[in-house]
Motif scaffolding. Structure first.
Motif, short mmCIF file in Angstrom:
data_model
loop_
_atom_site.label_atom_id
_atom_site.label_comp_id
_atom_site.label_asym_id
_atom_site.label_seq_id
_atom_site.Cartn_x
_atom_site.Cartn_y
_atom_site.Cartn_z
N SER A 24 -17.82 -78.20 63.42
CA SER A 24 -18.96 -77.56 62.76
C SER A 24 -20.04 -77.20 63.77
N SER A 25 -20.33 -78.12 64.70
CA SER A 25 -21.36 -77.84 65.70
C SER A 25 -20.87 -76.79 66.70
N PHE A 26 -19.57 -76.83 67.04
CA PHE A 26 -19.03 -75.82 67.96
C PHE A 26 -19.11 -74.43 67.34
N THR A 27 -18.81 -74.34 66.05
CA THR A 27 -18.90 -73.04 65.37
C THR A 27 -20.32 -72.51 65.38
N LEU A 28 -21.29 -73.39 65.13
CA LEU A 28 -22.69 -72.99 65.16
C LEU A 28 -23.08 -72.52 66.56
N CYS A 29 -22.67 -73.28 67.58
CA CYS A 29 -22.98 -72.89 68.96
C CYS A 29 -22.31 -71.57 69.33
N ALA A 30 -21.08 -71.37 68.85
CA ALA A 30 -20.36 -70.14 69.17
C ALA A 30 -21.05 -68.92 68.56
N ILE A 31 -21.42 -69.03 67.30
CA ILE A 31 -22.06 -67.90 66.62
C ILE A 31 -23.40 -67.55 67.27
N THR A 32 -24.22 -68.57 67.49
CA THR A 32 -25.54 -68.31 68.07
C THR A 32 -25.44 -67.98 69.56
N GLY A 33 -24.54 -68.65 70.27
CA GLY A 33 -24.42 -68.42 71.71
C GLY A 33 -23.89 -67.04 72.05
N LEU A 34 -22.88 -66.58 71.31
CA LEU A 34 -22.35 -65.24 71.56
C LEU A 34 -23.38 -64.18 71.21
N SER A 35 -24.21 -64.47 70.23
CA SER A 35 -25.28 -63.52 69.87
C SER A 35 -26.33 -63.44 70.97
N ILE A 36 -26.53 -64.54 71.69
CA ILE A 36 -27.45 -64.53 72.83
C ILE A 36 -26.84 -63.76 73.99
N LYS A 37 -25.58 -64.02 74.28
CA LYS A 37 -24.90 -63.38 75.42
C LYS A 37 -24.78 -61.87 75.22
N PHE A 38 -24.44 -61.46 74.00
CA PHE A 38 -24.24 -60.04 73.71
C PHE A 38 -25.37 -59.54 72.80
N ASN A 39 -26.60 -59.84 73.20
CA ASN A 39 -27.75 -59.58 72.33
C ASN A 39 -28.00 -58.11 72.06
N HIS A 40 -27.43 -57.21 72.87
CA HIS A 40 -27.66 -55.78 72.65
C HIS A 40 -26.67 -55.18 71.65
N ALA A 41 -25.65 -55.93 71.28
CA ALA A 41 -24.66 -55.42 70.33
C ALA A 41 -25.23 -55.40 68.91
N PRO A 42 -24.86 -54.41 68.12
CA PRO A 42 -25.38 -54.33 66.74
C PRO A 42 -25.07 -55.57 65.91
N TRP A 43 -23.84 -56.12 66.06
CA TRP A 43 -23.49 -57.30 65.28
C TRP A 43 -24.34 -58.50 65.67
N ALA A 44 -24.71 -58.58 66.96
CA ALA A 44 -25.55 -59.69 67.42
C ALA A 44 -26.94 -59.60 66.81
N ILE A 47 -26.92 -60.95 63.34
CA ILE A 47 -26.92 -62.42 63.29
C ILE A 47 -28.30 -62.97 63.59
N VAL A 48 -28.98 -62.36 64.57
CA VAL A 48 -30.35 -62.78 64.88
C VAL A 48 -31.24 -62.62 63.65
N ASP A 49 -31.10 -61.50 62.96
CA ASP A 49 -31.89 -61.27 61.74
C ASP A 49 -31.55 -62.30 60.67
N PHE A 50 -30.27 -62.67 60.57
CA PHE A 50 -29.85 -63.66 59.57
C PHE A 50 -30.56 -64.99 59.80
N PHE A 51 -30.73 -65.37 61.06
CA PHE A 51 -31.39 -66.64 61.38
C PHE A 51 -32.92 -66.53 61.34
N GLY A 52 -33.42 -65.34 61.12
CA GLY A 52 -34.87 -65.18 61.03
C GLY A 52 -35.56 -64.93 62.35
N GLY A 53 -34.82 -64.42 63.33
CA GLY A 53 -35.41 -64.11 64.62
C GLY A 53 -34.73 -64.86 65.75
N PHE A 54 -34.94 -64.35 66.96
CA PHE A 54 -34.26 -64.91 68.13
C PHE A 54 -34.69 -66.34 68.40
N GLU A 55 -35.99 -66.61 68.31
CA GLU A 55 -36.48 -67.95 68.62
C GLU A 55 -35.89 -68.99 67.68
#
Length: 232
Positions: A24-44, A47-55
């Motif tokens: 469960s924690s790995f999945t959370l890290c994967a979703i948020t971490g990949l969104s950080i790494k590929f932050n310019h991608a539309p899908w990322a 996900i940032v919007d889903f969490f309420g912002g990058f911070e």
């Protein structure tokens, strides 16, 4: 190992809780971490919007990393206690048989042999999954804490190593995601023998028919013990 007429208990409640904590924690890290790494991608950005912002998403990433670390510590403490009680064997350690099993498995898959590899309590695939976590936690976990507490890391690590760990944290995480969602998921969930999913992680039980296919040597040993003692 506890047994019923049709199922055998392979995981106790502690192992199941450890696995739930890790995946469960790995999945959370994967979703948020990949969104950080590929932050310019539309899908990322979605996900940032889903969490309420990058911070906020970054805080969830740190939380996932903390839970993952605690789950691994839980596992190490559990192993230490089981070892102290004399209840933990060496079945998960790599042996020469794993290499012969790999060769036998490849020959069977390629149609060069009619006899599949006969695994004991853990197959070479399961051992690979298990020990890969230790390597991954050393790279990802160690580098993650150094980046989380940069002043602490800089107090004893050279700058070039911190830079290497920053790159290693990201790239090793991508590798871990690929391995988990291809190799591991296929072997334990998408494989036709388990599809649509293996419930061992939840129940701790493995069906006798699956045991005969996946761990025949262990099942033979269990049956011999039953014949000698009448129960397990």
């Amino acid at each position: 190992m506890a047994a019923t007429k049709s199922a055998y208990q392979r995981w106790d409640i502690h192992q199941r809780l450890q696995h739930i904590g890790v995946f469960s924690s790995f999945t959370l890290c994967a979703i948020t971490g990949l969104s950080i790494k590929f932050n310019h991608a539309p899908w990322a950005r979605s996900i940032v919007d889903f969490f309420g912002g990058f911070e906020t998403m970054f805080k969830w990433h740190l939380f996932g990393g903390l839970i993952l670390t605690l789950a691994c510590i839980y596992h190490l403490v559990w192993m230490a206690v089981k070892t102290w009680k004399g209840e933990l064997g060496w079945a998960v350690m790599p042996t020469l048989k794993d290499f012969t099993d790999l060769a036998d498995h490849l020959k069977y898959q390629l149609g060069l042999s009619e006899q599949p590899a006969r695994f004991d309590r853990y197959s070479y695939k399961e051992k690979f999954d298990y020990w890969a976590v230790f390597w991954g936690m050393f790279i990802i976990g160690g580098s993650g804490f150094v980046m989380w507490f940069p002043e602490w890391g800089a107090s004893f690590l050279p700058r070039w190593l911190i830079d290497c760990w920053r790159v290693g944290h990201s790239d090793e995480a991508v590798l871990a995601v690929l391995v988990i969602f291809t190799w591991h998921f296929y072997n334990v969930h998408f494989n036709p023998d388990f599809f649509p999913g293996n419930t061992l992680w939840f129940s701790g039980l493995m069906d006798e028919q699956v045991m005969e296919h996946e761990h025949p040597l262990e099942l033979e040993r269990i049956r011999q013990e039953v014949n000698r003692h009448g129960s397990i």
